[in-house]
Motif scaffolding. Structure first.
Motif, PDB file in Angstrom:
ATOM      1  N   UNK B  34       2.312 -13.642   4.847  1.00  0.00           N
ATOM      2  CA  UNK B  34       1.067 -12.762   4.216  1.00  0.00           C
ATOM      3  C   UNK B  34       0.653 -11.654   5.013  1.00  0.00           C
ATOM      4  N   UNK B  35       0.194 -12.198   6.184  1.00  0.00           N
ATOM      5  CA  UNK B  35      -0.354 -10.911   7.072  1.00  0.00           C
ATOM      6  C   UNK B  35       0.938  -9.931   7.272  1.00  0.00           C
ATOM      7  N   UNK B  36       2.228 -10.557   8.003  1.00  0.00           N
ATOM      8  CA  UNK B  36       3.115  -9.803   8.128  1.00  0.00           C
ATOM      9  C   UNK B  36       3.145  -8.613   7.256  1.00  0.00           C
ATOM     10  N   UNK B  37       3.433  -9.152   5.981  1.00  0.00           N
ATOM     11  CA  UNK B  37       3.823  -8.028   4.867  1.00  0.00           C
ATOM     12  C   UNK B  37       2.852  -6.983   4.659  1.00  0.00           C
ATOM     13  N   UNK B  38       1.450  -7.622   4.759  1.00  0.00           N
ATOM     14  CA  UNK B  38       0.140  -6.558   4.513  1.00  0.00           C
ATOM     15  C   UNK B  38       0.407  -5.617   5.869  1.00  0.00           C
ATOM     16  N   UNK B  39       0.687  -6.086   7.233  1.00  0.00           N
ATOM     17  CA  UNK B  39       0.796  -5.458   8.302  1.00  0.00           C
ATOM     18  C   UNK B  39       1.740  -4.206   8.219  1.00  0.00           C
ATOM     19  N   UNK B  40       2.984  -4.491   7.728  1.00  0.00           N
ATOM     20  CA  UNK B  40       3.933  -3.714   7.862  1.00  0.00           C
ATOM     21  C   UNK B  40       3.756  -2.375   6.864  1.00  0.00           C
ATOM     22  N   UNK B  41       2.983  -2.745   5.726  1.00  0.00           N
ATOM     23  CA  UNK B  41       2.925  -1.567   4.742  1.00  0.00           C
ATOM     24  C   UNK B  41       1.500  -0.888   5.224  1.00  0.00           C
ATOM     25  N   UNK B  42       0.577  -1.472   5.651  1.00  0.00           N
ATOM     26  CA  UNK B  42      -0.572  -0.622   6.163  1.00  0.00           C
ATOM     27  C   UNK B  42      -0.598   0.037   7.460  1.00  0.00           C
ATOM     28  N   UNK B  43       0.335  -0.773   8.136  1.00  0.00           N
ATOM     29  CA  UNK B  43       0.490   0.133   9.396  1.00  0.00           C
ATOM     30  C   UNK B  43       1.249   1.530   9.468  1.00  0.00           C
ATOM     31  N   UNK B  44       2.109   1.357   8.381  1.00  0.00           N
ATOM     32  CA  UNK B  44       3.116   2.557   8.174  1.00  0.00           C
ATOM     33  C   UNK B  44       2.358   3.715   7.587  1.00  0.00           C
ATOM     34  N   UNK B  45       1.296   3.232   6.530  1.00  0.00           N
ATOM     35  CA  UNK B  45       0.356   4.161   5.701  1.00  0.00           C
ATOM     36  C   UNK B  45      -0.719   4.861   6.854  1.00  0.00           C
ATOM     37  N   UNK B  46      -1.055   4.159   7.896  1.00  0.00           N
ATOM     38  CA  UNK B  46      -1.995   4.598   8.886  1.00  0.00           C
ATOM     39  C   UNK B  46      -1.244   5.500   9.839  1.00  0.00           C
ATOM     40  N   UNK B  47      -0.039   5.052   9.975  1.00  0.00           N
ATOM     41  CA  UNK B  47       0.810   6.038  11.043  1.00  0.00           C
ATOM     42  C   UNK B  47       1.005   7.429  10.602  1.00  0.00           C
ATOM     43  N   UNK B  48       1.460   7.164   9.300  1.00  0.00           N
ATOM     44  CA  UNK B  48       1.599   8.362   8.501  1.00  0.00           C
ATOM     45  C   UNK B  48       0.297   9.496   8.298  1.00  0.00           C
ATOM     46  N   UNK B  49      -0.872   8.752   7.995  1.00  0.00           N
ATOM     47  CA  UNK B  49      -1.851   9.520   7.962  1.00  0.00           C
ATOM     48  C   UNK B  49      -2.464  10.126   9.621  1.00  0.00           C
TER      49      UNK B  49
END
Lengths: 247, 235
Positions: B34-49
């Protein structure tokens, strides 16, 4: 009104003034070749025309649109202008076909099927249909550059900017690319071509401009520029070119 | 010597502790997924921002920087305490009544998202600017160029460091024992306190090792493949 108009355009990068009060017009269907030494401002001039660079001073108009008044829709402008770079810059993670079909699909909203069909047609016309499903790293430099040209043409631009597109190629690969450019010229594409290929410029250009240290020192018909240049620096430049066996 | 073996590697205790520790380990596995799935998506969003151009995006970029600085700088165990004990103490409706499992996943996600954001950012910056330039020149917007040209290349490049962070995450699921999640370490602890034998901890360790070794080998293999491909292209 000319298709492309640069009026009194100046551009600096920090301390270095790369373009100084450049004025240039390009009519529709005209082919203008920019010649000059490296660092004379040819690439920068081209990149100002599709707003990859913003000018510091002066005005640029393309197809009646002012580029320099700050309100321009950059993406809409770039859909009308195709640019091809010295380093081809194909997208390595996509096949040749996908490279050509990407922009029509995403930037113009064409359906995937139609974009692929048109891409295939373009690749066919330039003789690279059999490479459609290959990745760019399997193609030779000349083939990659031709794909880059096809990729730009896929957007059906009204103006093509070619930035020394053969300078990075092995000599034997240069002619296949120049043949394609010649064909484009014959079909009436408006083009501004920065090039070191003097014989080609002589053959294909309607107008040749010699750039020296950011200034268009001399411009005119190819025959006049290459056979009887007026400016001493033009003569100097051409003499060096002939000496290097490139004219 | 016999005492050492008996205390840490007693076959009898191993067998007896195994079922409970395995049951606990499945909780670790769930948290990790669960954590890894969330991390992969959220981190990408923050990196784009983080990479958005223009003045309007300034505050968002600043927020992203603050977030990654704070959560890369704070030990996971502290974040676990703050989330696992601090949030329930706030007595906010719904938010304060989640399970320890949820708080554990939240803490892991908060910290690892910060690390993985930086990994993505490094990947994005490693894609040559001429690629974005070529994409924009075709009339693609900033986000389109990012999505179809830059990110596919960036993400492929950072798969090894992403997998490395994933391995770290797997092991750090053990840390949430401190906020009372009934996972492998907690089970091992329970056995050990009852029977005065530490073999149960060894059982837990074996599970973690069996989980991370294949992933570590796979990561090494991917790195080797990439090096071979780059050497071939360079010739």
């Amino acid at each position: 009104m000319s298709f492309v108009e640069l009026q009194d355009v100046s551009k600096s990068f920090g301390e270095n003034q790369v373009l100084r009060h450049v004025t240039l017009t390009v009519e529709e269907h005209q082919v203008v070749c920019l010649i000059g030494a490296s660092g004379s401002g040819k690439s920068t001039l081209l990149r100002c025309v599709n707003l990859l660079e913003r000018v510091d001073e002066g005005r640029i108009t393309v197809d009646g649109q002012h580029l320099t008044n700050g309100k321009i829709d950059v993406n809409a402008l770039r859909k009308k202008i195709g640019i091809v770079f010295q380093a081809y810059n194909l997208f390595p993670h996509m096949t040749v076909l996908e490279n050509v079909a990407l922009a029509p699909r995403k930037a113009r909203g064409v359906s995937a099927a139609e974009a692929r069909a048109r891409a295939r047609e373009l690749l066919n016309r330039i003789g690279l249909a059999d490479k459609a499903d290959d990745f760019p790293d399997r193609l030779s430099g000349g083939q990659q550059q031709r794909v880059a040209i096809a990729r730009a043409l896929a957007m059906e631009p009204k103006l093509m900017l070619l930035d020394e597109i053969t300078s990075a190629l092995d000599p034997q690969l240069v002619s296949e690319v120049l043949n394609l450019v010649r064909e484009l010229a014959n079909l009436g594409m408006t083009m501004i071509i920065a090039t070191h290929e003097m014989s080609f410029a002589r053959e294909v250009a309607d107008k040749v401009c010699f750039l020296d240290a950011g200034v268009i020192l001399e411009e005119g018909q190819p025959e006049q520029i290459f056979s009887a240049p007026s400016e001493p620096r033009t003569r100097e430049f051409l003499a060096r070119v002939i000496e290097a066996g490139r004219l | 010597m016999h005492t050492v073996l008996h205390t840490f590697a007693s076959p009898h205790d191993f067998r007896v502790a195994l079922p409970n520790v395995w049951a606990g380990f499945q909780v670790n596995l769930k948290m990790m997924v669960v954590a890894e799935a969330l991390v992969l998506v959220l981190a990408l969003a923050i990196a784009v921002v983080r990479g958005l151009p223009g003045r309007g995006a300034g505050p968002f970029r600043a927020l992203a920087i603050v977030y990654t600085d704070v959560f890369r700088g704070t030990p996971l165990i502290l974040v676990a305490f703050l989330v696992g004990f601090g949030v329930p103490a706030l007595n906010i409706h719904f938010v304060s009544t989640r399970s320890n499992f949820t708080y554990g996943v939240t803490a892991l996600t908060l910290v690892y998202t910060a690390y993985v954001t930086e990994v993505y950012r490094a990947g994005i910056e490693s894609v040559h600017p001429s690629q974005r330039m070529a994409a924009r020149s075709l009339g693609l917007s900033y986000l389109q160029a990012l999505r179809y040209v830059v990110l596919p290349q960036a993400v492929r490049r950072v798969i090894p460091p992403l997998l490395n962070d994933f391995i770290g995450l797997q092991k750090d699921t053990a840390l949430v024992v401190v906020i009372g999640v009934a996972e492998a370490v907690e089970q091992a602890q329970g056995y050990s306190q009852t029977y005065a034998n530490f073999t149960s901890y060894v059982v837990a360790a074996v599970f973690f090792i069996l989980l991370t070794i294949p992933l570590a080998r796979f990561t090494d293999h991917l790195i080797l493949l990439r090096e071979r491909r780059e050497r071939a292209l360079a010739t």
